[in-house]
Scaffold this motif. Structure first.
Motif, short mmCIF file in Angstrom:
data_model
loop_
_atom_site.label_atom_id
_atom_site.label_comp_id
_atom_site.label_asym_id
_atom_site.label_seq_id
_atom_site.Cartn_x
_atom_site.Cartn_y
_atom_site.Cartn_z
N LEU A 17 0.82 -1.21 0.00
CA LEU A 17 0.00 0.00 0.00
C LEU A 17 0.85 1.26 0.00
CD1 LEU A 17 -2.84 -0.97 2.51
CD2 LEU A 17 -3.07 -0.64 0.04
N THR A 20 1.35 2.69 -3.38
CA THR A 20 0.13 2.96 -4.15
C THR A 20 -0.48 4.28 -3.71
OG1 THR A 20 -1.42 1.89 -2.61
CG2 THR A 20 -0.29 0.47 -4.22
N ASP A 21 -1.51 4.72 -4.44
CA ASP A 21 -2.26 5.92 -4.05
C ASP A 21 -3.65 5.52 -3.56
OD1 ASP A 21 -3.41 5.09 -6.39
OD2 ASP A 21 -3.37 7.04 -7.37
N LYS A 22 -3.72 4.43 -2.83
CA LYS A 22 -4.97 3.84 -2.39
C LYS A 22 -5.75 4.80 -1.47
CE LYS A 22 -8.14 0.81 -1.25
NZ LYS A 22 -9.24 0.51 -2.18
N GLU A 28 -6.68 0.63 -5.84
CA GLU A 28 -5.28 1.01 -5.61
C GLU A 28 -4.52 1.05 -6.92
OE1 GLU A 28 -3.63 -3.29 -4.12
OE2 GLU A 28 -4.97 -2.16 -2.81
N ARG A 29 -3.58 1.96 -7.01
CA ARG A 29 -2.78 2.13 -8.24
C ARG A 29 -1.33 2.32 -7.85
NH1 ARG A 29 -3.61 7.45 -11.76
NH2 ARG A 29 -2.78 8.24 -9.77
N ASP A 243 -6.23 7.88 3.60
CA ASP A 243 -5.16 7.81 2.60
C ASP A 243 -4.23 6.67 2.98
OD1 ASP A 243 -3.11 8.17 0.81
OD2 ASP A 243 -3.01 10.35 1.05
N GLY A 245 -2.13 5.04 1.09
CA GLY A 245 -0.82 5.09 0.46
C GLY A 245 0.18 5.85 1.30
#
Length: 274
Positions: A17, A20-22, A28-29, A243, A245
């Motif tokens: 995580l 990522t920019d979850k 999530e990316r 947030d 990430g």
């Protein structure tokens, strides 16, 4: 499987995580090191790291000194010693939230409610109440004192156990040689407590830098962000801002920071072998 489920998988998810920019409600990316770069360039995060070190180092230093004093007093032979040993454990066995609420009341600026202001005003030492926690320094002092009071019995009990394991013959021999109380303490008691001091300091450093309850209950990180610590900001990032990430990156940085400090500390006090 139990170890994998309770330890390995959560650590894996936290690491993943952090890259990522979850956000809650969104997929999530993978963004690589963007979260870490953001924290490295964030002045507010730098202030939080400084606050964490001030809070942790000050609290642990006070616990070591008062723990030694507590152990020395309770190690002596006097009446009601066992009763006072139990009494000294009260801060340690009391709920952290109760401790934080009690100290917040004691530092309260209202003379009818705050203990310190009421006492000082009644004694004529103050003409008006002091807002102890309205300044960054006062608020940090308040949370440090609360954390110290909560944790120093752990040091006292640990040092007391260590003192009782030191052979009495060493003190007798030192007394015969003319060594005073201070020399016996410096050359016998402290070396005998070396390993206990190392372990208790290391454990309490980890516990204190992760302390959340006292900050949350007493100051909510204020005034401004003067008492925000890593654990408090991590909670806000994860729970309030959702947030995952940046929160994951912050969590891992906290773990790495604790590991690095622990490794340096252990290496500095490692016995020298030839």
């Amino acid at each position: 499987m139990l170890v994998v489920g309770l330890i390995v998988y959560p650590i894996y998810r936290a690491v993943w995580l952090s890259f990522t920019d979850k956000l809650v409600g969104y997929p999530e990316r993978f963004v690589g090191l963007r979260n870490y770069i953001y924290l490295a360039n964030d002045d507010a995060f730098h202030a939080v790291v400084r606050n964490s070190f001030v809070f942790t180092v000050s609290s642990v230093a006070l616990k070591i000194l008062t723990g030694l004093g507590m152990a020395l007093v309770l190690h002596a032979t006097w009446r009601w010693r066992n009763f006072f040993r139990g009494l000294m454990l009260l801060p340690w066995i009391t709920s952290t939230v109760i401790v934080a609420l009690t100290w917040r009341w004691m530092f309260d600026s209202f003379p009818g409610r705050g203990f310190f202001n009421s006492v000082l005003l009644d004694a004529g030492l103050l003409s008006r109440p002091l807002a102890f926690m309205a300044t960054p320094e006062g608020a940090m002092l308040a949370v440090v004192i609360a954390n110290w009071w909560r944790g120093f019995p752990f040091f006292g009990v640990s040092y007391l156990a260590g003192m009782q394991s030191i052979p009495g013959e060493l003190y007798e021999a030192a007394s015969v040689d003319g060594a005073g109380s201070w020399r016996r303490f410096w050359h016998i008691t402290l070396p005998g407590l070396k390993h206990v001091i190392i372990v208790t300091t290391l454990l309490t450093f980890i516990f204190t830098i992760n302390d959340f309850n006292i900050i949350y209950v007493m100051t909510r990180g204020g005034p401004g962000n003067s008492t925000e610590t890593l654990s408090f900001v991590n909670y806000n990032t994860f729970i309030l801002n959702t947030d995952f990430g940046v929160g994951g990156a912050m969590s891992l940085l906290l773990v790495v920071l604790a590991l690095v400090v622990s490794a340096i500390y252990v290496r500095a006090f490692r016995p020298v072998t030839t």
